[in-house]
Design a protein around this motif. Structure first.
Motif, PDB file in Angstrom:
ATOM      1  N   ALA A  14      16.049  43.008  53.904  1.00 38.09           N
ATOM      2  CA  ALA A  14      16.623  42.425  52.686  1.00 38.09           C
ATOM      3  C   ALA A  14      17.927  41.689  53.000  1.00 38.09           C
ATOM      4  O   ALA A  14      18.729  42.143  53.822  1.00 38.09           O
ATOM      5  N   LEU A  15      18.103  40.560  52.351  1.00 38.26           N
ATOM      6  CA  LEU A  15      19.361  39.818  52.452  1.00 38.26           C
ATOM      7  C   LEU A  15      20.239  40.213  51.266  1.00 38.26           C
ATOM      8  O   LEU A  15      19.936  39.886  50.119  1.00 38.26           O
ATOM      9  N   VAL A  16      21.301  40.931  51.535  1.00 41.46           N
ATOM     10  CA  VAL A  16      22.173  41.416  50.463  1.00 41.46           C
ATOM     11  C   VAL A  16      23.604  40.944  50.729  1.00 41.46           C
ATOM     12  O   VAL A  16      24.026  40.837  51.883  1.00 41.46           O
ATOM     13  N   PRO A  17      24.360  40.641  49.676  1.00 40.83           N
ATOM     14  CA  PRO A  17      25.759  40.223  49.859  1.00 40.83           C
ATOM     15  C   PRO A  17      26.598  41.378  50.381  1.00 40.83           C
ATOM     16  O   PRO A  17      26.292  42.542  50.152  1.00 40.83           O
ATOM     17  N   GLN A  18      27.649  41.044  51.089  1.00 40.71           N
ATOM     18  CA  GLN A  18      28.490  42.052  51.714  1.00 40.71           C
ATOM     19  C   GLN A  18      29.712  42.373  50.849  1.00 40.71           C
ATOM     20  O   GLN A  18      30.413  41.469  50.401  1.00 40.71           O
ATOM     21  N   PHE A  19      29.928  43.662  50.626  1.00 43.13           N
ATOM     22  CA  PHE A  19      31.115  44.134  49.910  1.00 43.13           C
ATOM     23  C   PHE A  19      31.664  45.332  50.679  1.00 43.13           C
ATOM     24  O   PHE A  19      30.942  46.302  50.918  1.00 43.13           O
TER      25      PHE A  19
ATOM     26  N   TYR B 210      40.862  47.143  50.381  1.00 50.24           N
ATOM     27  CA  TYR B 210      41.546  46.568  49.218  1.00 50.24           C
ATOM     28  C   TYR B 210      41.386  45.050  49.227  1.00 50.24           C
ATOM     29  O   TYR B 210      41.593  44.394  50.249  1.00 50.24           O
ATOM     30  N   TYR B 211      41.011  44.501  48.040  1.00 52.03           N
ATOM     31  CA  TYR B 211      40.917  43.056  47.854  1.00 52.03           C
ATOM     32  C   TYR B 211      42.036  42.597  46.934  1.00 52.03           C
ATOM     33  O   TYR B 211      42.487  43.346  46.060  1.00 52.03           O
ATOM     34  N   ASP B 212      42.450  41.342  47.102  1.00 55.35           N
ATOM     35  CA  ASP B 212      43.387  40.787  46.135  1.00 55.35           C
ATOM     36  C   ASP B 212      42.655  40.556  44.820  1.00 55.35           C
ATOM     37  O   ASP B 212      41.424  40.593  44.751  1.00 55.35           O
ATOM     38  N   GLN B 213      43.412  40.297  43.753  1.00 54.55           N
ATOM     39  CA  GLN B 213      42.860  40.249  42.402  1.00 54.55           C
ATOM     40  C   GLN B 213      41.753  39.208  42.253  1.00 54.55           C
ATOM     41  O   GLN B 213      40.676  39.495  41.711  1.00 54.55           O
ATOM     42  N   GLU B 214      41.993  37.998  42.734  1.00 56.26           N
ATOM     43  CA  GLU B 214      41.010  36.934  42.579  1.00 56.26           C
ATOM     44  C   GLU B 214      39.739  37.227  43.371  1.00 56.26           C
ATOM     45  O   GLU B 214      38.619  37.084  42.855  1.00 56.26           O
ATOM     46  N   THR B 215      39.898  37.646  44.619  1.00 53.03           N
ATOM     47  CA  THR B 215      38.735  37.932  45.458  1.00 53.03           C
ATOM     48  C   THR B 215      37.913  39.082  44.889  1.00 53.03           C
ATOM     49  O   THR B 215      36.681  39.047  44.887  1.00 53.03           O
ATOM     50  N   PHE B 216      38.605  40.105  44.384  1.00 58.23           N
ATOM     51  CA  PHE B 216      37.912  41.261  43.828  1.00 58.23           C
ATOM     52  C   PHE B 216      37.051  40.862  42.634  1.00 58.23           C
ATOM     53  O   PHE B 216      35.886  41.268  42.520  1.00 58.23           O
TER      54      PHE B 216
ATOM     55  N   LYS C 168      34.042  38.932  43.831  1.00 57.87           N
ATOM     56  CA  LYS C 168      33.074  39.822  44.476  1.00 57.87           C
ATOM     57  C   LYS C 168      32.264  40.597  43.438  1.00 57.87           C
ATOM     58  O   LYS C 168      31.063  40.818  43.611  1.00 57.87           O
ATOM     59  N   LEU C 169      32.920  41.005  42.346  1.00 55.80           N
ATOM     60  CA  LEU C 169      32.194  41.728  41.302  1.00 55.80           C
ATOM     61  C   LEU C 169      31.114  40.858  40.687  1.00 55.80           C
ATOM     62  O   LEU C 169      30.031  41.339  40.339  1.00 55.80           O
TER      63      LEU C 169
ATOM     64  N   MET D 137      46.385  44.882  44.235  1.00 51.43           N
ATOM     65  CA  MET D 137      45.265  44.998  45.158  1.00 51.43           C
ATOM     66  C   MET D 137      44.302  46.052  44.628  1.00 51.43           C
ATOM     67  O   MET D 137      44.727  47.068  44.066  1.00 51.43           O
ATOM     68  N   MET D 138      42.982  45.839  44.820  1.00 50.97           N
ATOM     69  CA  MET D 138      41.986  46.733  44.231  1.00 50.97           C
ATOM     70  C   MET D 138      40.877  47.041  45.232  1.00 50.97           C
ATOM     71  O   MET D 138      40.564  46.228  46.105  1.00 50.97           O
ATOM     72  N   LYS D 139      40.280  48.224  45.064  1.00 48.56           N
ATOM     73  CA  LYS D 139      39.143  48.582  45.915  1.00 48.56           C
ATOM     74  C   LYS D 139      38.210  49.516  45.169  1.00 48.56           C
ATOM     75  O   LYS D 139      38.570  50.135  44.168  1.00 48.56           O
TER      76      LYS D 139
END
Length: 260
Positions: A105-110, A115-121, A124-125, A213-215
């Motif tokens: 399966a090809l699945v996106p990576q998370f 911890y991600y910065d606000q925009e990246t997090f 990613k969601l 930062m969030m995770k």
């Protein structure tokens, strides 16, 4: 001419020694027999290279349409939520199995421990998670968090509180969704993505401009893997129970076993 004679003599001498057990093997003091030469198998029946794909549909099509390539007792093993193999019984000569087909399966990576910065997090969601469960609530909270001093954060190990933007400049205290139930894309797209609880944590960035930062941390002990594999097995079982598929396999004398 002398060089040719020497070469022929060397070959004959080497062949003669290879036929003499004393030259090619010896017995250790323990009675075990060892060889002095490295031996390589000349394989007249090599293990075939599997066909590679990334969908359940392609695997199903292969088994139905390529029965002439399959063994009468073919097995489909669901190795993990992202890998399935189709293989034969052990071969009589070397006990190896022919792997006919492999689907990954090809699945996106998370990264769940990062911890991600606000925009990246927030991005990613939206790109790595299904819209089921609490993902929209989490996106709202993550997108509207304000950078605050450390003293404004509170964390009791179960829930966190932070300042959330509610207007142009106003802020209010709110309890963050500490254990959201989410459905990440982590198995084949043809089956339901299993949901599981996560731990959501926030901390201040290194500077005020960097923002919070969030995770996310997985909190189900990997139980989602079993659910995903059960979903795959159900999908495959329903396919191979279809009348047209059963007739094709019966006509070719192929019996398929599905293992999860």
């Amino acid at each position: 001419m002398e060089d040719l004679k020497d070469a022929i003599a060397y070959i004959f001498d080497h062949v003669k020694k290879s036929q003499d057990p004393k030259e090619t093997a010896f017995i250790s003091p323990t009675g075990r027999i060892y060889t002095k030469d490295r031996l390589f198998e000349l394989d007249d029946d090599p293990v075939i290279k599997p066909i590679e794909s990334h969908t359940l549909a392609s695997l199903c099509d292969y088994v139905k349409e390529s029965t002439d390539e399959l063994d009468p007792h073919t097995t489909i093993q669901i190795v993990s939520p992202t890998e399935i193999v189709v293989f034969s019984p052990p071969r009589p000569l070397d006990a190896q199995r022919n792997v006919y087909f492999r689907a990954t399966a090809l699945v996106p990576q998370f990264a769940y421990d990062r911890y991600y910065d606000q925009e990246t997090f927030a991005l990613k969601l939206r790109s790595c998670f299904s819209k089921q469960g609490d993902v929209e609530k989490l996106i709202f909270a993550a997108s509207n968090l304000c950078h605050v001093n450390n003293a404004e954060f509170s964390d009791d190990g179960i829930s966190q509180q932070a300042s959330i933007r509610t207007g142009v400049v106003s802020k209010e205290r709110a309890v963050l969704p500490s254990s959201p139930v989410l459905h990440p894309f982590r198995t084949f797209s043809e089956v339901d993505q299993p949901g599981s609880p996560f731990i959501f944590r926030v901390k201040n960035g290194e500077t005020e401009k960097s923002g919070p930062m969030m995770k996310l941390e997985e909190a189900d002990g990997g139980a989602w893997r079993l659910e995903a594999m059960d979903n795959i097995k159900e999908f495959l079982s329903l396919y191979f129970e279809m009348q047209s598929v059963k007739e094709a396999l019966d006509k070719a004398g192929v019996r398929v076993t599905i293992l999860a």
